[in-house]
Each structure stands twice: as structure tokens, then as C-alpha cells.
Scaffold this active site. Structure first.
Site, PDB file in Angstrom:
ATOM      1  N   GLU A  65     -28.218  10.409 -10.822  1.00  0.00           N
ATOM      2  CA  GLU A  65     -28.467  11.863 -10.778  1.00  0.00           C
ATOM      3  C   GLU A  65     -28.098  12.494 -12.143  1.00  0.00           C
ATOM      4  OE1 GLU A  65     -26.819  13.644  -7.138  1.00  0.00           O
ATOM      5  OE2 GLU A  65     -26.011  15.223  -8.417  1.00  0.00           O
ATOM      6  N   HIS A  75     -25.638   6.264  -7.222  1.00  0.00           N
ATOM      7  CA  HIS A  75     -26.599   7.344  -6.956  1.00  0.00           C
ATOM      8  C   HIS A  75     -26.238   8.582  -7.786  1.00  0.00           C
ATOM      9  CE1 HIS A  75     -27.242  11.209  -4.969  1.00  0.00           C
ATOM     10  NE2 HIS A  75     -28.386  10.739  -4.511  1.00  0.00           N
ATOM     11  N   ASN A  76     -24.974   8.953  -7.776  1.00  0.00           N
ATOM     12  CA  ASN A  76     -24.563  10.141  -8.526  1.00  0.00           C
ATOM     13  C   ASN A  76     -24.718   9.928 -10.030  1.00  0.00           C
ATOM     14  OD1 ASN A  76     -23.779  10.934  -5.950  1.00  0.00           O
ATOM     15  ND2 ASN A  76     -22.069  12.124  -6.725  1.00  0.00           N
ATOM     16  N   SER A 113     -25.420  12.270   0.670  1.00  0.00           N
ATOM     17  CA  SER A 113     -25.994  13.044  -0.427  1.00  0.00           C
ATOM     18  C   SER A 113     -27.041  14.020   0.086  1.00  0.00           C
ATOM     19  CB  SER A 113     -26.638  12.120  -1.450  1.00  0.00           C
ATOM     20  OG  SER A 113     -27.282  12.898  -2.426  1.00  0.00           O
ATOM     21  N   LYS A 116     -23.201   5.088  -3.404  1.00  0.00           N
ATOM     22  CA  LYS A 116     -23.232   6.553  -3.573  1.00  0.00           C
ATOM     23  C   LYS A 116     -22.802   6.932  -4.990  1.00  0.00           C
ATOM     24  CE  LYS A 116     -23.336  10.992  -2.532  1.00  0.00           C
ATOM     25  NZ  LYS A 116     -22.425  11.800  -3.221  1.00  0.00           N
TER      26      LYS A 116
HETATM   27  P1  NBP Z   1     -14.408  20.399   0.234  1.00  0.00           P
HETATM   28  O1  NBP Z   1     -14.477  19.209  -0.632  1.00  0.00           O
HETATM   29  O2  NBP Z   1     -14.292  21.746  -0.393  1.00  0.00           O
HETATM   30  O3  NBP Z   1     -13.189  20.212   1.267  1.00  0.00           O
HETATM   31  C1  NBP Z   1     -12.900  21.211   2.193  1.00  0.00           C
HETATM   32  C2  NBP Z   1     -12.228  20.617   3.401  1.00  0.00           C
HETATM   33  O4  NBP Z   1     -11.074  19.855   3.009  1.00  0.00           O
HETATM   34  C3  NBP Z   1     -11.736  21.708   4.324  1.00  0.00           C
HETATM   35  O5  NBP Z   1     -11.863  21.265   5.644  1.00  0.00           O
HETATM   36  C4  NBP Z   1     -10.277  21.846   3.924  1.00  0.00           C
HETATM   37  O6  NBP Z   1      -9.466  22.375   4.950  1.00  0.00           O
HETATM   38  C5  NBP Z   1      -9.936  20.387   3.704  1.00  0.00           C
HETATM   39  N1  NBP Z   1      -8.696  20.235   2.945  1.00  0.00           N
HETATM   40  C6  NBP Z   1      -8.414  20.511   1.653  1.00  0.00           C
HETATM   41 BR1  NBP Z   1      -9.590  21.197   0.454  1.00  0.00          BR
HETATM   42  N2  NBP Z   1      -7.161  20.235   1.313  1.00  0.00           N
HETATM   43  C7  NBP Z   1      -6.599  19.774   2.439  1.00  0.00           C
HETATM   44  C8  NBP Z   1      -5.314  19.300   2.740  1.00  0.00           C
HETATM   45  N3  NBP Z   1      -4.359  19.228   1.811  1.00  0.00           N
HETATM   46  N4  NBP Z   1      -5.055  18.892   4.002  1.00  0.00           N
HETATM   47  C9  NBP Z   1      -6.022  18.943   4.934  1.00  0.00           C
HETATM   48  N5  NBP Z   1      -7.278  19.375   4.708  1.00  0.00           N
HETATM   49  C10 NBP Z   1      -7.557  19.790   3.480  1.00  0.00           C
HETATM   50  O7  NBP Z   1     -15.646  20.440   1.270  1.00  0.00           O
HETATM   51  P2  NBP Z   1     -17.188  20.063   1.094  1.00  0.00           P
HETATM   52  O8  NBP Z   1     -17.779  20.654  -0.139  1.00  0.00           O
HETATM   53  O9  NBP Z   1     -17.819  20.359   2.413  1.00  0.00           O
HETATM   54  O10 NBP Z   1     -17.170  18.492   0.877  1.00  0.00           O
HETATM   55  C11 NBP Z   1     -16.613  17.584   1.818  1.00  0.00           C
HETATM   56  C12 NBP Z   1     -16.692  16.184   1.219  1.00  0.00           C
HETATM   57  O11 NBP Z   1     -18.083  15.860   1.012  1.00  0.00           O
HETATM   58  C13 NBP Z   1     -16.019  16.062  -0.145  1.00  0.00           C
HETATM   59  O12 NBP Z   1     -15.473  14.788  -0.292  1.00  0.00           O
HETATM   60  C14 NBP Z   1     -17.156  16.247  -1.108  1.00  0.00           C
HETATM   61  O13 NBP Z   1     -16.911  15.636  -2.355  1.00  0.00           O
HETATM   62  C15 NBP Z   1     -18.300  15.552  -0.364  1.00  0.00           C
HETATM   63  N6  NBP Z   1     -19.641  16.030  -0.724  1.00  0.00           N
HETATM   64  C16 NBP Z   1     -19.871  17.332  -0.991  1.00  0.00           C
HETATM   65  C17 NBP Z   1     -21.162  17.745  -1.310  1.00  0.00           C
HETATM   66  C18 NBP Z   1     -21.459  19.193  -1.594  1.00  0.00           C
HETATM   67  O14 NBP Z   1     -22.597  19.481  -1.981  1.00  0.00           O
HETATM   68  N7  NBP Z   1     -20.522  20.100  -1.390  1.00  0.00           N
HETATM   69  C19 NBP Z   1     -22.206  16.818  -1.326  1.00  0.00           C
HETATM   70  C20 NBP Z   1     -21.938  15.497  -1.004  1.00  0.00           C
HETATM   71  C21 NBP Z   1     -20.652  15.108  -0.705  1.00  0.00           C
HETATM   72  P3  NBP Z   1      -9.068  23.942   4.917  1.00  0.00           P
HETATM   73  O15 NBP Z   1     -10.267  24.680   5.443  1.00  0.00           O
HETATM   74  O16 NBP Z   1      -7.919  24.012   5.856  1.00  0.00           O
HETATM   75  O17 NBP Z   1      -8.732  24.299   3.509  1.00  0.00           O
END
Ligand code: NBP
Length: 482
Positions: free
Chosen positions: A190, A186-187, A128, A183
Site C-alpha cells: 500500500e 499488504h500495508n 484491511s 497483512k
Molecule cells: P483504535 O486503534 O483507536 O483502538 C481503540 C480501542 O482500543 C478502543 O476500544 C479503546 O478503548 C481501546 N483501548 C485503548 Br486505545 N487503550 C486501551 C487500554 N489501555 N486498555 C483497554 N482498551 C484500550 O481503534 P481502531 O481504529 O478501530 O482500530 C482497532 C485495531 O484495528 C487497531 O489495531 C488498528 O491498528 C487496526 N486497524 C485499524 C484500521 C483503521 O482504518 N482504523 C484499519 C485496519 C486495522 P476505550 O474506548 O476505552 O478507549
């Protein structure tokens, strides 16, 4: 020199976590499904660092020190299973896969068990703090195969946020999906905190007619009290933000809230565990109601139910609101810990509740000074069933109760919706009432469905049935439940 850890997923979370690991002296191998993003990253944000790229999963695995540690920062769900399936044939016994995404914890339960059979240690780690947390210190909640923890611990504790005393906001949560469960709660918390703050803002703006500048300074002042927290801090910033026309941007934002599901999972889980997690669940419903924008606009025109101004001394109301917010927040965390405790007991996770509070103390969206007191409460009494019974929190609740009641009563009187502050008060009223009207409910259940009841003048566990009408039989129900 081989890599300390491989990270798959170069979106916002993955890239920032990698840069954070690099800052702490770990050699990271980066990979992404769209491989072009690896080069983009290496030539962009990662330029000049020790981070290296991988051209394929095989290439990633070949570049890692044994036991290999591969962390997935990809979209939760099927994508995680697909990567696991592709990685397993490439890994050796004892290697570790970590899922750092927002995974629903039953998926982690399943993956830990399935991979253990294959000799792979699986960790489900809630992360988080969003982009900034990932870059400079997130809260990390790891659970899963405990044999993985000694290998992952030095990296995770180095990159995690630190408390004022230098403690890492990351520790082993427990087996199976315990990390992702914590987690999830936690959400949910939030969601509750955000809704409570929004209710205070609504009361100030619509009830008291307070200006944005004044509200900004009120939230800034509140942030110097027990309410000291990230969400109160950013609320003050949001209230002070003006758009190009010099007007508060917040008023131009459509009042229809989005959600990605973790609050909903928390509510569903509470229902499944039979825990009265009323505030968080109401905060999810508040978002659902907000999303019915068109219906609400129509209904407002049809009903003569406009919010009336709140009379009286503004400063007194503002202080009453501060107390209502603080007391409601205590109830929300108390309910959240009730759910965590129930899940811990049912799943044999042996969770350390003080440690959970410590993990949330810094780095994450719900970080606040208050979590230090929650940690103290559980350290003093690890069996605390309800946080509100801890002497520190009990004293605050008792002190805030008159003002909290006043605010909630006034909100009903003037027609201002306050689902979470009122739900928190209703919960406390119920929790502190030795005799509730469930006797009537039990009588009704027995009347129409022969569900039986226990008696106040007999030991618990003895069940009675009455033929209420003289027409029914004396047979009680064993199978049918309402
Ligand atoms: P995303 O949740 O947007 O995921 C992007 C990644 O997933 C990229 O590497 C993308 O590859 C890959 N991906 C997808 Br989308 N579809 C795919 C598929 N079919 N096969 C292989 N790879 C695939 O990224 P994020 O926002 O950085 O979050 C990552 C994780 O962390 C998620 O589970 C999210 O819920 C969690 N999270 C996010 C936050 C936040 O603030 N964003 C906070 C806490 C936790 P590509 O580049 O090839 O499309």
C-alpha cells in the site's frame, strides 16, 4: 440464544465489523473498556439490531456459545496482552481469542504458542479496508492456531469482501503469525502503490504543468486499464475535489507524510530476510524525507536545483507515465511476494501465494483488477520465484520498458524526485543482469578483511583468499563480517 461471537473494542473498526456480522445473521456481544461506549453504541448505530452488550468481561464470556470466540479490535501492542491476560482465566479449553488489530507478527507468534499451552486457540487476523471495508466487506487474513479456523471461518467468510465471482477475500493464511505477516506486507505494498501514484501526479503537475481537471480525467481513464484499482480511483476523486474557494484541496495539504509503522516493519523484515524489497523500502524513506519539511524549504532556497519543465508532447508523456506506473507496480508486488515466499519457507508456513492475492483482490486498500492476474500466475506456477517471469507480467514489463526508462531518465534530467519508479527500474535492471559488479565487492572484502571469494571457474561453495598486497597473511577471516 447465546452469542456467536464477542467483539471487544468499539472504536471505528470494532463497531463496523459488529454491524457487518449482524447483517450476516450472527449474534454479536459487544464490549469496550470504557463501558459507557457499549450503551452509546447499542442506542446509536446498533439500535434495532440483534447486537447485545456486555457490562464486564465475565458478562461477555457468559453470553457466548461454546467454543467461545472473542475478537479483539483494540489498539495493537500491550493492550492486546492485557485483554488476553484478563480473558484467559474466564475461558475454557478450546475457546478462541482473535486479534483483528494491526499487530506486529512476532507478537502473534508468541501469543499463539503461549495460549496453546493453556488450551486456548489464538488467531491473529489482519483486517484491511478501513471503516467502509469493516462495515461492508473487508479483506481478512487470518493465521495462527489452525484448529480455530473451522469455528471462525463461517463468520469471517460471510462478512469478508467478495470478488466478482463471489469468492470471499478471506481464507486461512497459515500457522503462527502468518496472517499478520501477510497483512504487514499488504500495508507495505500500500505504501509503494501510494508513492508511485504520487510520483506520477508530481511528474504531471510539476513537469508537464497539467491542470487538476485534466489529471482527474487522466486517472479516471487509467482506472479503466490494467491500473483499475481503489487507489487510482480515489486519486481521481481527490484531484477533482475543490474547497470552499473552489480551489483543489490537495494543493493546500502540507506535504509531510505520516506513518504508523507497518511499512517500516516490512522494510526491516526484508533486510532481515535478505530480500531486495527496494520499492517499498524507498516508499518508507520517501515519507521520511517528506517529513523533513523545514529542512527542505531551507535547502531549496540554497540550491539552484529547481524542477525544470518537461518538453514534448504531453499526451505521449502521460501514456509513458501510465506505463512506468504499471511496470513499477508489477515490480513492487513481485518484491512483496518474494518476501512472503522467503518468510513462508523460513517459518514452514506453506503459504498459498495465489490465495494471498485473492484475499487482496477485494475489500482492502490495495484491491485491484491486477491482483486477479497475480492469482492466476501463482495458480499456474506455485513456485514462481519472481512475478515478472510469469508470461502475462513479463510481456507487460517488456512492453513498458522503453517508456518507463524514458520517464525515469527524464525525471533525473529535470530534477524531479522519483524514488520508487527509479528504484523499480534499477531492480529490474539488476535482476535481469547475469553478471553484476559484486565480483569487485568480493575482491574488496577479501583485500581488507580476508573474507574470501568464490571463483567463476570453480564450483560454488569453494572459497579462496588472496594475499593482495604481499604484506598480509594467508589466513582467511571466519568471524569478522562487514
Ligand atoms: P483504535 O486503534 O483507536 O483502538 C481503540 C480501542 O482500543 C478502543 O476500544 C479503546 O478503548 C481501546 N483501548 C485503548 Br486505545 N487503550 C486501551 C487500554 N489501555 N486498555 C483497554 N482498551 C484500550 O481503534 P481502531 O481504529 O478501530 O482500530 C482497532 C485495531 O484495528 C487497531 O489495531 C488498528 O491498528 C487496526 N486497524 C485499524 C484500521 C483503521 O482504518 N482504523 C484499519 C485496519 C486495522 P476505550 O474506548 O476505552 O478507549
Amino acid at each position: 440464544m447465546k452469542g456467536d461471537i464477542g467483539v471487544i473494542g468499539l472504536a471505528v473498526m470494532g463497531q463496523n465489523l459488529i454491524l457487518n456480522m449482524n447483517d450476516h445473521g450472527f449474534k454479536v456481544v459487544a464490549y469496550n473498556r470504557t463501558v459507557a461506549k457499549v450503551d452509546e453504541f447499542l442506542n446509536g448505530a446498533a439500535k434495532g439490531s440483534n447486537i447485545v452488550g456486555a457490562t464486564s468481561l465475565q458478562n461477555l464470556v457468559d453470553q457466548l456459545e461454546s467454543p467461545r470466540k472473542v475478537m479483539l479490535m483494540v489498539r495493537a501492542g500491550e493492550v492486546v496482552d492485557q485483554f488476553i491476560d484478563s480473558l484467559v482465566p474466564l475461558l475454557d479449553e478450546g475457546d478462541i481469542i482473535i486479534d483483528g488489530g494491526n499487530t506486529n507478527y512476532p507478537d502473534t507468534n508468541r501469543r499463539v504458542a503461549a495460549l496453546r499451552e493453556k488450551g486456548i486457540r489464538f488467531v491473529g487476523a489482519g483486517v484491511s479496508g478501513g471503516e467502509e471495508g469493516a462495515r461492508f466487506g473487508p479483506s481478512i487474513m487470518p493465521g495462527g492456531d489452525p484448529e480455530a479456523w473451522p469455528h471462525v471461518k463461517p463468520i469471517f467468510q460471510a462478512i469478508a469482501a467478495k470478488t466478482d465471482k463471489g469468492e470471499a477475500c478471506c481464507d486461512w493464511v497459515g500457522s503462527e503469525g502468518a496472517g499478520h505477516f501477510v497483512k504487514m506486507v499488504h500495508n507495505g505494498i500500500e505504501y509503494g502503490d501510494m508513492q508511485l501514484i504520487s510520483e506520477a501526479y508530481h511528474f504531471m503537475k510539476e513537469g508537464l504543468g497539467i491542470s487538476h481537471d485534466e489529471m482527474q480525467s487522466i486517472f479516471t481513464d487509467w482506472n479503466k486499464t490494467e491500473l483499475d484499482s481503489y487507489l487510482v480511483e480515489i486519486t481521481a476523486d481527490i484531484l477533482g475535489y475543490r474547497d470552499q474557494e473552489g480551489e483543489p484541496l490537495v494543493e493546500k495539504i502540507l506535504d509531510a507524510a505520516g506513518q504508523k509503522g507497518t511499512g517500516k516493519w516490512t522494510g526491516i523484515n526484508a533486510l532481515e530476510h535478505g530480500i531486495p524489497l527496494t520499492l517499498i523500502t524507498d516508499s518508507v524513506f520517501a515519507r521520511c524525507l517528506s517529513s523533513l519539511k523545514e529542512q527542505r524549504v531551507e535547502a531549496e532556497a540554497l540550491f539552484d536545483n529547481a524542477i525544470q519543465p518537461v518538453d514534448g508532447e504531453k499526451s505521449e508523456w502521460v501514456d509513458a507515465l501510465r506505463q512506468a506506473l504499471l511496470a513499477s507496480k508489477i515490480i513492487s508486488y513481485a518484491q512483496g511476494f518474494m518476501l512472503i515466499r522467503q518468510a513462508s519457507e523460513e517459518n514452514d508456513w506453506s503459504l498459498n501465494y495465489g490465495n494471498v492475492a485473492l484475499m487482496w483482490r477485494g475489500g482492502c486498500i490495495i484491491r485491484s483488477a491486477f491482483l486477479g492476474n497475480i492469482r492466476d500466475a501463482f495458480e499456474t506456477n506455485p513456485d514462481l520465484a519472481f512475478l515478472g517471469l510469469d508470461p502475462y507480467f513479463k510481456a507487460i514489463l517488456e512492453q513498458c520498458l522503453p517508456a518507463w526508462r524514458k520517464v525515469v531518465a527524464k525525471s533525473f534530467e529535470v530534477g524531479l524526485p522519483m524514488p520508487c519508479m527509479s528504484s523499480a527500474l534499477t531492480f529490474l535492471n539488476g535482476y535481469t543482469t547475469a553478471r553484476l559488479p559484486a565480483n569487485m565487492l568480493q575482491a574488496q572484502r577479501d583485500y581488507f578483511g580476508a573474507h574470501t571469494y568464490e571463483r567463476t571457474d570453480k564450483p560454488r561453495g569453494e572459497f579462496f583468499h588472496t594475499n593482495w598486497t604481499g604484506k598480509g597473511g594467508d589466513i582467511s577471516s571466519t568471524t569478522y563480517d562487514v
